[in-house]
Structure formats: structure tokens, C-alpha cells
Design a protein around this motif. Structure first.
Motif, PDB file in Angstrom:
ATOM      1  N   GLU A  47       0.825  -1.214   0.000  1.00 52.11           N
ATOM      2  CA  GLU A  47       0.000   0.000   0.000  1.00 52.11           C
ATOM      3  C   GLU A  47       0.859   1.264   0.000  1.00 52.11           C
ATOM      4  OE1 GLU A  47      -3.089   0.081  -0.641  1.00 52.11           O
ATOM      5  OE2 GLU A  47      -3.691  -1.983  -0.265  1.00 52.11           O
ATOM      6  N   ALA A  48       1.997   1.233   0.699  1.00 47.77           N
ATOM      7  CA  ALA A  48       2.896   2.393   0.663  1.00 47.77           C
ATOM      8  C   ALA A  48       3.375   2.627  -0.762  1.00 47.77           C
ATOM      9  CB  ALA A  48       4.084   2.176   1.608  1.00 47.77           C
ATOM     10  N   ASN A  49       3.656   1.547  -1.492  1.00 47.59           N
ATOM     11  CA  ASN A  49       4.065   1.658  -2.888  1.00 47.59           C
ATOM     12  C   ASN A  49       2.939   2.296  -3.711  1.00 47.59           C
ATOM     13  OD1 ASN A  49       3.840   0.652  -5.719  1.00 47.59           O
ATOM     14  ND2 ASN A  49       5.862  -0.173  -5.312  1.00 47.59           N
ATOM     15  N   VAL A  50       1.749   1.731  -3.619  1.00 48.33           N
ATOM     16  CA  VAL A  50       0.618   2.203  -4.430  1.00 48.33           C
ATOM     17  C   VAL A  50       0.255   3.649  -4.084  1.00 48.33           C
ATOM     18  CG1 VAL A  50      -1.859   1.855  -4.868  1.00 48.33           C
ATOM     19  CG2 VAL A  50      -0.306  -0.110  -4.829  1.00 48.33           C
ATOM     20  N   LYS A  51       0.351   4.012  -2.807  1.00 47.27           N
ATOM     21  CA  LYS A  51      -0.015   5.369  -2.365  1.00 47.27           C
ATOM     22  C   LYS A  51       1.157   6.339  -2.470  1.00 47.27           C
ATOM     23  CE  LYS A  51      -4.111   4.102  -0.798  1.00 47.27           C
ATOM     24  NZ  LYS A  51      -5.105   3.874  -1.776  1.00 47.27           N
ATOM     25  N   ASN A  52       2.297   5.854  -3.005  1.00 47.06           N
ATOM     26  CA  ASN A  52       3.490   6.677  -3.189  1.00 47.06           C
ATOM     27  C   ASN A  52       3.993   7.278  -1.869  1.00 47.06           C
ATOM     28  OD1 ASN A  52       5.513   7.542  -4.900  1.00 47.06           O
ATOM     29  ND2 ASN A  52       4.526   9.513  -5.266  1.00 47.06           N
ATOM     30  N   LYS A  53       3.961   6.463  -0.814  1.00 47.29           N
ATOM     31  CA  LYS A  53       4.483   6.871   0.502  1.00 47.29           C
ATOM     32  C   LYS A  53       5.913   6.368   0.630  1.00 47.29           C
ATOM     33  CE  LYS A  53       0.752   8.721   2.192  1.00 47.29           C
ATOM     34  NZ  LYS A  53       0.723  10.120   2.594  1.00 47.29           N
ATOM     35  N   SER A 118       9.181  -2.745  -3.644  1.00 42.99           N
ATOM     36  CA  SER A 118      10.015  -2.295  -4.758  1.00 42.99           C
ATOM     37  C   SER A 118       9.157  -2.015  -5.980  1.00 42.99           C
ATOM     38  CB  SER A 118      11.049  -3.368  -5.108  1.00 42.99           C
ATOM     39  OG  SER A 118      11.911  -3.584  -4.028  1.00 42.99           O
ATOM     40  N   ARG A 119       9.576  -1.056  -6.766  1.00 42.89           N
ATOM     41  CA  ARG A 119       8.845  -0.718  -7.989  1.00 42.89           C
ATOM     42  C   ARG A 119       8.743  -1.962  -8.874  1.00 42.89           C
ATOM     43  NH1 ARG A 119       7.930   4.314  -9.142  1.00 42.89           N
ATOM     44  NH2 ARG A 119       8.199   4.107 -11.376  1.00 42.89           N
ATOM     45  N   GLY A 120       7.541  -2.269  -9.287  1.00 44.71           N
ATOM     46  CA  GLY A 120       7.319  -3.376 -10.209  1.00 44.71           C
ATOM     47  C   GLY A 120       7.241  -4.742  -9.565  1.00 44.71           C
ATOM     48  N   GLU A 142      -6.328  -7.272  -7.780  1.00 40.69           N
ATOM     49  CA  GLU A 142      -5.743  -7.314  -9.126  1.00 40.69           C
ATOM     50  C   GLU A 142      -5.411  -5.911  -9.626  1.00 40.69           C
ATOM     51  OE1 GLU A 142      -4.722  -9.894 -11.013  1.00 40.69           O
ATOM     52  OE2 GLU A 142      -5.166 -11.117  -9.256  1.00 40.69           O
ATOM     53  N   GLY A 143      -6.239  -4.946  -9.280  1.00 37.75           N
ATOM     54  CA  GLY A 143      -5.977  -3.572  -9.703  1.00 37.75           C
ATOM     55  C   GLY A 143      -4.673  -3.042  -9.126  1.00 37.75           C
ATOM     56  N   LYS A 144      -4.441  -3.304  -7.849  1.00 36.58           N
ATOM     57  CA  LYS A 144      -3.208  -2.839  -7.216  1.00 36.58           C
ATOM     58  C   LYS A 144      -2.006  -3.639  -7.686  1.00 36.58           C
ATOM     59  CE  LYS A 144      -5.464  -0.707  -3.277  1.00 36.58           C
ATOM     60  NZ  LYS A 144      -5.726  -0.736  -1.832  1.00 36.58           N
ATOM     61  N   VAL A 145      -2.189  -4.934  -7.931  1.00 35.05           N
ATOM     62  CA  VAL A 145      -1.105  -5.735  -8.510  1.00 35.05           C
ATOM     63  C   VAL A 145      -0.711  -5.124  -9.852  1.00 35.05           C
ATOM     64  CG1 VAL A 145      -0.512  -7.970  -9.534  1.00 35.05           C
ATOM     65  CG2 VAL A 145      -1.671  -7.896  -7.326  1.00 35.05           C
ATOM     66  N   LEU A 149       2.945  -3.789 -10.933  1.00 32.51           N
ATOM     67  CA  LEU A 149       3.651  -4.440 -12.032  1.00 32.51           C
ATOM     68  C   LEU A 149       3.944  -3.497 -13.195  1.00 32.51           C
ATOM     69  CD1 LEU A 149       1.842  -7.906 -12.180  1.00 32.51           C
ATOM     70  CD2 LEU A 149       4.087  -7.387 -11.193  1.00 32.51           C
ATOM     71  N   ALA A 150       3.111  -2.491 -13.376  1.00 30.53           N
ATOM     72  CA  ALA A 150       3.270  -1.570 -14.503  1.00 30.53           C
ATOM     73  C   ALA A 150       4.294  -0.469 -14.249  1.00 30.53           C
ATOM     74  CB  ALA A 150       1.921  -0.929 -14.844  1.00 30.53           C
ATOM     75  N   GLN A 151       4.837  -0.404 -13.046  1.00 31.47           N
ATOM     76  CA  GLN A 151       5.771   0.670 -12.736  1.00 31.47           C
ATOM     77  C   GLN A 151       7.072   0.517 -13.518  1.00 31.47           C
ATOM     78  OE1 GLN A 151       5.926   0.076  -8.515  1.00 31.47           O
ATOM     79  NE2 GLN A 151       4.216   1.459  -8.129  1.00 31.47           N
ATOM     80  N   ASP A 152       7.573   1.621 -13.971  1.00 30.83           N
ATOM     81  CA  ASP A 152       8.851   1.648 -14.695  1.00 30.83           C
ATOM     82  C   ASP A 152       9.953   1.258 -13.727  1.00 30.83           C
ATOM     83  OD1 ASP A 152      10.863   4.320 -16.119  1.00 30.83           O
ATOM     84  OD2 ASP A 152      11.034   2.165 -16.307  1.00 30.83           O
ATOM     85  N   GLN A 153      10.702   0.241 -14.083  1.00 34.56           N
ATOM     86  CA  GLN A 153      11.801  -0.190 -13.231  1.00 34.56           C
ATOM     87  C   GLN A 153      13.141   0.363 -13.703  1.00 34.56           C
ATOM     88  OE1 GLN A 153      11.858  -4.325 -12.203  1.00 34.56           O
ATOM     89  NE2 GLN A 153       9.654  -4.486 -12.373  1.00 34.56           N
ATOM     90  N   ASN A 154      13.108   1.322 -14.610  1.00 31.13           N
ATOM     91  CA  ASN A 154      14.330   1.952 -15.127  1.00 31.13           C
ATOM     92  C   ASN A 154      15.353   0.928 -15.585  1.00 31.13           C
ATOM     93  OD1 ASN A 154      13.499   4.611 -14.822  1.00 31.13           O
ATOM     94  ND2 ASN A 154      14.073   4.631 -12.672  1.00 31.13           N
ATOM     95  N   ASP A 155      14.969   0.088 -16.521  1.00 34.23           N
ATOM     96  CA  ASP A 155      15.886  -0.889 -17.089  1.00 34.23           C
ATOM     97  C   ASP A 155      16.749  -0.167 -18.115  1.00 34.23           C
ATOM     98  OD1 ASP A 155      17.266  -2.942 -18.227  1.00 34.23           O
ATOM     99  OD2 ASP A 155      15.511  -4.012 -18.984  1.00 34.23           O
ATOM    100  N   TRP A 156      17.920   0.245 -17.689  1.00 36.41           N
ATOM    101  CA  TRP A 156      18.806   1.015 -18.547  1.00 36.41           C
ATOM    102  C   TRP A 156      19.399   0.161 -19.660  1.00 36.41           C
ATOM    103  CZ3 TRP A 156      18.235   5.978 -18.065  1.00 36.41           C
ATOM    104  CH2 TRP A 156      17.800   6.484 -16.856  1.00 36.41           C
ATOM    105  N   SER A 157      19.309  -1.153 -19.566  1.00 33.26           N
ATOM    106  CA  SER A 157      19.905  -2.004 -20.600  1.00 33.26           C
ATOM    107  C   SER A 157      19.188  -1.872 -21.939  1.00 33.26           C
ATOM    108  CB  SER A 157      19.898  -3.472 -20.152  1.00 33.26           C
ATOM    109  OG  SER A 157      18.569  -3.954 -20.061  1.00 33.26           O
TER     110      SER A 157
END
Length: 170
Positions: A47-53, A118-120, A142-145, A149-157
Motif C-alpha cells: 500500500e505504501a508503494n501504491v499510495k506513493n508513501k 520495490s517498484r514493479g 488485481e488492480g493494485k497488482v 507491475l506496470a511501474q517503470d523499473q528503469n531498465d537502462w539495458s
């Protein structure tokens, strides 16, 4: 954190009109099941992830009316360290940022500081991701999952580094 900082932080939490998805109070006068703590750890982290805390909190020694009751749960540093290891074992390595002990005249309060998932990657307890709906503990929706899962994980590769040369390779 020193006792004055913990007092001010707790006072701010107690002043809220209700618990939130990222804040849970439990009386836990003497005991609390490790699996229940693990489920709350997962839920509060997600929830902290989803609420951006930047963190979530599980606070023991406070009842649902936001009154300090005190707790005797895990009343020693070795017992708290054992709990940290149990949580890490059930989550695949994640544990509390810190466990703070605040000593109020009404009783001892344990304040578990929890990092956001963690993001994603949803935080799981024994293979299941938990969440909250208001003050209730549930399987992560499922909505919060999907949000996590859709968060950008900054895959620099997969991105071009315009000024990179062979000398930049290690």
C-alpha cells in the motif's frame, strides 16, 4: 530516532481520523502471531508503494481508538531481532527498515517502520501478496497488482546512452 522524535511522529499518527492503508495500530498486549505480522508487513509495504508513501507503519501498543495501551510483545532486543529474521524468511529477504521503541508513561509502543514494495514487484508473505481495503487486511487486489507491475523499473539495458564509448564498458 530519539524519544522526542518518536513522540511527535506517534502524536501525528494518533491525530489522524482513522487508520490508513499504510498505517495500522494493534494492541498486541503480550502476543501477536508472526504470520499476522508478516501479512501486515506485505500489505502495508504494498500500500505504501501504491499510495506513493516513503514508508508504512505497523504500531503495537495502541488500540483502534488510538489510545496508548502499551505492549509487552518482543520485550528485548534479541526477541525483536528474531522477529526481523522471521519476517525476512517469510518475504524472501525483506524486513523492517527499523523497529523503534517509544516509552510513553502509559506504556511501551513498538513502531515498525516498513519500506514500500520495490517498484514493479509486489511484496509477498509466504508467496501471497497482501493489501488493505480501508482498515481491512485482504489479498492484494488485481488492480493494485497491476499498478505495481506496470511501474517503470528503469531498465537502462534497453536504452541508448548517446555519449557512451567502449571505454565505458567494465
Amino acid at each position: 530516532m530519539d524519544q522526542e522524535t518518536l513522540k511527535n511522529l506517534l502524536s501525528g499518527f494518533l491525530a489522524l481520523s482513522a487508520e490508513t492503508e499504510w498505517l495500522e495500530f494493534k494492541t498486541a498486549s503480550e502476543k501477536m502471531d508472526v504470520d499476522e505480522i508478516g501479512r501486515y508487513f506485505s500489505a502495508l509495504s504494498n500500500e505504501a508503494n501504491v499510495k506513493n508513501k516513503d514508508r508504512a507503519w505497523l504500531i503495537l501498543g495502541v488500540n483502534n481508538q488510538r489510545q496508548i495501551t502499551g505492549t509487552g510483545f518482543r520485550n528485548s532486543v534479541p526477541a525483536i531481532n528474531d522477529l526481523k529474521m522471521s519476517v525476512a524468511a517469510g518475504t524472501g529477504g525483506a524486513s523492517f527498515i527499523e523497529v523503534h521503541q517509544y516509552f510513553d508513561p502509559k506504556g511501551r509502543v513498538l513502531m515498525f517502520e516498513i519500506a514500500p514494495a520495490s517498484r514493479g514487484v509486489p511484496m509477498k508473505w509466504k508467496g501471497t501478496a497482501y493489501g488493505r481495503e480501508g482498515e481491512s487486511l485482504i489479498h492484494l487486489s488485481e488492480g493494485k497488482v497491476s499498478i505495481i507491475l506496470a511501474q517503470d523499473q528503469n531498465d537502462w539495458s534497453g536504452r541508448k546512452c548517446m555519449d557512451a564509448t567502449l571505454a565505458d564498458l567494465d
